[in-house]
Design a protein around this motif. Structure first.
Motif, PDB file in Angstrom:
ATOM      1  N   ASN A  14       0.813  -1.215   0.000  1.00 23.54           N
ATOM      2  CA  ASN A  14       0.000   0.000   0.000  1.00 23.54           C
ATOM      3  C   ASN A  14       0.846   1.263   0.000  1.00 23.54           C
ATOM      4  O   ASN A  14       0.465   2.280  -0.591  1.00 23.54           O
ATOM      5  CB  ASN A  14      -0.932   0.005   1.213  1.00 23.54           C
ATOM      6  N   ARG A  17       1.788   2.081  -3.636  1.00 24.52           N
ATOM      7  CA  ARG A  17       0.633   2.508  -4.421  1.00 24.52           C
ATOM      8  C   ARG A  17       0.175   3.899  -4.007  1.00 24.52           C
ATOM      9  O   ARG A  17      -0.149   4.740  -4.855  1.00 24.52           O
ATOM     10  CB  ARG A  17      -0.500   1.491  -4.248  1.00 24.52           C
ATOM     11  N   GLN A  18       0.167   4.157  -2.702  1.00 25.57           N
ATOM     12  CA  GLN A  18      -0.242   5.482  -2.232  1.00 25.57           C
ATOM     13  C   GLN A  18       0.756   6.563  -2.622  1.00 25.57           C
ATOM     14  O   GLN A  18       0.370   7.706  -2.870  1.00 25.57           O
ATOM     15  CB  GLN A  18      -0.429   5.443  -0.714  1.00 25.57           C
ATOM     16  N   GLU A  21      -0.118   7.676  -6.000  1.00 23.01           N
ATOM     17  CA  GLU A  21      -1.383   8.406  -6.005  1.00 23.01           C
ATOM     18  C   GLU A  21      -1.174   9.860  -5.602  1.00 23.01           C
ATOM     19  O   GLU A  21      -1.917  10.749  -6.035  1.00 23.01           O
ATOM     20  CB  GLU A  21      -2.377   7.730  -5.070  1.00 23.01           C
ATOM     21  N   ARG A  22      -0.165  10.113  -4.746  1.00 24.20           N
ATOM     22  CA  ARG A  22       0.126  11.485  -4.287  1.00 24.20           C
ATOM     23  C   ARG A  22       1.109  12.205  -5.201  1.00 24.20           C
ATOM     24  O   ARG A  22       1.096  13.427  -5.298  1.00 24.20           O
ATOM     25  CB  ARG A  22       0.730  11.456  -2.876  1.00 24.20           C
TER      26      ARG A  22
END
Length: 215
Positions: A14, A17-18, A21-22
């Motif tokens: 995670n 992936r995060q 995303e940021r």
């Protein structure tokens, strides 16, 4: 970095992936971020250091992420750019969004390339993610795979310093990475400079090196 390390598990979970995303995933978005941080763009810095190279040289980025820096080189006219990373989500993104850039999933501690395969090998904030116990091995692999030039852009500190990032430890470190290259290898400094952050005391350092036996 072996596949069982904390970094591999975090970047392929995670956390990784995060991160994307940021984080900006386009050249334009990343240039805007850099301009806010440094007062100039990533594209401008890369142009300053690499624009004099022939456009048909073979280039490898170790820790290519989603391929932003390799796309910048393509926009500058470089024809043969390649990437390697172990972050699978990033590689999926680059294969989807930047189909002209060949990438390989592998560890930076054991690059799957022959000695001197690339004219230029570079990193951009990769070494800061490498545990101090592995960083000299990664640097040795970078030097091994270059036939001539090495370019780096990394966080800087006089001494090895761990950086706590978003509540996670054992993920980022900064030090004098230029000295790490020079201490263990026969390299000449072509050019180097510090890049100052406008809103903090942080420093990045960028440097272009040449293997002394190369011409």
């Amino acid at each position: 970095m072996s596949r069982c390390t904390h970094q591999f598990e975090m970047w392929n979970g995670n956390f990784g992936r995060q991160y994307w995303e940021r984080h900006p995933t386009t050249v334009e978005g990343f240039d805007e971020l850099r301009n806010e941080q440094w007062g100039e763009t990533q594209s401008a810095v890369m142009r300053r250091y690499l624009a004099d190279l022939e456009r048909d040289v073979d280039v490898l980025e170790v820790g290519c992420g989603v391929g932003i820096h390799l796309e910048i080189l393509q926009r500058l006219g470089f024809e043969n750019v390649n990437g390697i990373d172990f972050h699978r989500d990033a590689l999926e993104r680059i294969r989807r969004d930047r189909t002209s850039i060949p990438v390989v999933e592998a560890s930076a501690t054991k690059l799957p390339f022959r000695d001197g395969q690339f004219d230029l090998v570079f990193t951009n904030e990769l070494l800061v993610t490498v545990p101090p116990t592995d960083v000299d091995q990664v640097i040795s692999e970078i030097v091994r795979c270059s036939s001539g030039l090495i370019w780096g852009l990394e966080f800087y500190a006089e001494e090895y310093t761990e950086i706590e990032w978003r509540g996670e430890d054992q993920m980022l470190w900064k030090t004098n990475f230029l000295d790490r290259f020079l201490e263990g290898h026969d390299l000449a400094v072509v050019e180097e400079e510090f890049l100052e952050y406008r809103a903090s005391d942080d420093l990045d350092r960028t440097f272009l090196l040449r293997k002394r036996m190369s011409r």
